[in-house]
Scaffold this active site. Structure first.
Site, PDB file in Angstrom:
ATOM      1  CE1 TYR A   1      -7.196  -6.911   4.583  1.00  3.84           C
ATOM      2  CE2 TYR A   1      -6.495  -8.155   7.033  1.00  3.84           C
ATOM      3  CZ  TYR A   1      -6.370  -7.629   5.758  1.00  3.84           C
ATOM      4  OH  TYR A   1      -4.917  -7.675   5.203  1.00  3.84           O
TER       5      TYR A   1
ATOM      6  CG  ASP B   1      -2.749  -8.368   6.915  1.00  2.00           C
ATOM      7  OD1 ASP B   1      -1.956  -8.563   8.156  1.00  2.00           O
ATOM      8  OD2 ASP B   1      -3.142  -8.407   6.787  1.00  2.00           O
TER       9      ASP B   1
ATOM     10  CG  ASP C   1       2.906  -9.445   9.982  1.00  6.46           C
ATOM     11  OD1 ASP C   1       3.185  -9.398  10.918  1.00  6.46           O
ATOM     12  OD2 ASP C   1       2.150 -10.213   9.028  1.00  6.46           O
TER      13      ASP C   1
ATOM     14  CE  LYS D   1      -1.447   4.966  -4.225  1.00  6.84           C
ATOM     15  NZ  LYS D   1      -0.115   4.929  -4.334  1.00  6.84           N
TER      16      LYS D   1
ATOM     17  CG  ASP E   1       2.806   3.417  -2.863  1.00  7.48           C
ATOM     18  OD1 ASP E   1       2.360   4.496  -2.467  1.00  7.48           O
ATOM     19  OD2 ASP E   1       2.841   3.896  -4.560  1.00  7.48           O
TER      20      ASP E   1
HETATM   21 MG   LIG Z   1       3.859   2.471  -6.356  1.00  7.75          MG
HETATM   22 MG   LIG Z   2      -0.906  -9.527   9.205  1.00 12.39          MG
END
Ligand SMILES: [Mg+2]
Ligand SMILES: [Mg+2]
Lengths: 358, 358
Positions: free
Chosen positions: B142, B248, B252, B192, B224
């Site tokens: 970000y 982020d 949430d 990841k 994931d």
């Molecule tokens: Mg995947």
């Molecule tokens: Mg968020």
């Protein structure tokens, strides 16, 4: 016309689940009067063990000369410590997708009526769920330049790079809109346009394209909100289109909403020849036990018919047969009181019979 | 010692919910014999309307001279079309976090016993849920370099860059382990590492640090899979530590698992002065209606006591009071048959009374 299908059973439960998908496809051929030619080849750990490479040249040649590819599953602890380029995933699946130009990964998350209670979500929240996540598969952060630099003070700086070009975005978005046109006519672009430049550009390109599809409802959603909405009200989605990384996360989250991963197919398309496989893995510890659920692979066969052969009613015949069979028969992973427990082979037989009866 | 708390009510429902948190903090001061000095200042749209900037110098000065900051909420359609540097979010919240060196965002996802049914997940899956997501807040994708390049063929290439340094990873990981030591003693690093170089380095650094905390259980999980596991078995998590972007998304997702966003606090810490605020927004359409749920802000006050003043039993007193009050009283968003509906003020009063009675 004769349709050539390359069959790559792979590792673990791959062979036994693939066999059931073939029964379904053969039933379709018989029922609808098509001619399918199936040719098997080695892939993954099985190929490595036999010939020293997870993607032998003969297998690749077979794929190139086929109209579509049906894959079981690859991988297992046995091959995890090989050099990366010889592991089943990196040595076979990734190159296969790349060589075939498969830039779009389609991951349906479907809740069958009979299985609404399998989810950790309340049945009323997931009943009738039917989401298609369209994930860009060959670009973005996972394939960008990577760096590890030693800094003068002895610490380290690491870098990954997220790159997309117009063409990469256009082609996946086009595919998503075309897909939606044949479904419930809604496309949601998931991005992080409030902070990422790549997302802002995705949003421009995809919103422009949306104007060409006036009968398709189009909206955009930030990825963090999408992760919330998938929990809160998942049925609001039809087609979700998104980049490689967000698609990786959201397609798995969406599939888990169904509570029955043994049911979920996947397709990797975009090139001339599509690749179809269950979205679950090779489950080595169940290999040969004939207790694996073959339905994800059977449903991958349905996707193959729909997306590679444009056989909509044939695909639907498989899906309807599965829906019907689930009312009476279940494999262990989805067993419920009062229904009949069947093994992998029997499930394949029941589905094939149902297709022929349908 | 006198503790100075800067109070920034902000926009929308911000003022009315902040007022209730102050009632709780004053009750704590009285009950435990502490001295808190509260000083209010303008922030966000309210500040822009009054003095032309969302983060006026007087507000910033107040923050610098305080021991902690309690914020209501900022933002609203009214200010959405201002130049970015004058919007409540980009002009006030981001610079405030940056200037105060707040690199760690703490997002608890807690299911109160009385509210287990508010979730879209089955009660048995979320009952007793208590996850703390520790998100790196000032680095990563970000905040990396962004580019948009016109290519010779008329198309475009866009780039975002994900960068982390040793120091950025060490400090957030340290904070996560220290936090876990006071909780259920489990840290899960989400990354990841199978595809990202930055993730591989995070994993090295954090795994090394884990060795310094032998009594804390440490594991790693691909992002994931984490998104799946949060749906499948969310109670397996205690502290999740992860980078800015994954944090982020997952914070949430985790908050939505509770089904009651009006209950969830947040903290931004790491510098000398911590910032505490509800994780929900300013809900402009409910402003002044006194129907907003103030509990997220009250709970932010509890986090303030715990993390900025090291007042564990005082923080616990607020949390216990909330748990107790929820057995009888509810705001609209969490109302259930048979309980008593109260407005924002009344909820604040009941919680303060309960703290004093406790
Ligand atoms: Mg995947
Ligand atoms: Mg968020």
């Amino acid at each position: 016309k004769m349709y050539k299908i390359a069959v790559l059973p792979g590792d673990g439960i791959g062979p036994e689940i693939t066999e059931q998908a073939l029964k379904a496809l053969k039933a379709v051929a018989e029922h609808f009067g098509h001619e399918f030619q199936f040719t098997e080849a080695l892939v993954g750990g099985a190929a490595y063990d036999a010939v020293g490479h997870p993607l032998p040249k003969e297998t690749l040649d077979l794929c190139y000369s086929s109209d579509a590819i049906l894959l079981g599953a690859v991988g297992g602890d046995k091959w995890a410590d090989l050099p990366p380029e010889l592991t089943p995933e990196r040595g076979a699946l990734l190159p296969l997708r790349k060589l075939l130009g498969l830039y779009a990964n389609l991951r349906p998350a479907v809740v069958f009526p009979a299985l609404a209670n399998a989810s950790t979500l309340k049945p009323e929240v997931v009943e009738g769920l039917d989401i298609m996540v369209v994930r860009e598969l060959t670009g973005g952060l996972y394939f960008g330049e990577k760096k590890r630099e030693d800094l003068p003070d002895g610490t380290v700086r690491v870098t990954d790079t997220l790159v997309y070009t117009t063409e990469e975005i256009v082609r996946i978005a086009r595919l998503a809109f075309e897909l939606a046109a044949k479904r419930r006519k809604k496309v949601t672009l998931v991005d992080k346009a409030n902070v990422l430049e790549s997302s802002r550009y995705w949003r421009e390109v995809v919103a422009n394209m949306a104007a060409e599809y006036p009968d398709i409802e189009f909206n955009t959603m930030y990825v963090d909100n999408a992760a919330m909405q998938l929990v809160k009200m998942p049925k609001q989605f039809d087609v979700i289109v998104t980049d490689n990384m967000f698609g990786d996360i959201l397609s798995d989250q969406a599939s888990q909403l169904t509570g029955s991963l043994g049911m979920l197919a996947s397709a990797s398309i975009g090139g001339k020849i599509g690749l179809y496989e269950p979205s679950h893995g090779s489950a080595p510890k169940y290999a040969g036990l004939k207790r694996a659920n073959p339905i994800a692979t059977v449903m991958s066969g349905a996707m193959l018919l729909r997306y590679s052969f444009d056989m909509e009613k044939e695909a639907k015949a498989i899906e309807d047969a599965v829906t019907e069979v689930l009312k009476k028969y279940r494999t262990r992973d989805i067993m419920e009181e009062g229904l009949q427990l069947v093994n992998t082979d029997e499930m394949g037989d029941r589905i094939a019979e149902q297709i022929l009866a349908g």
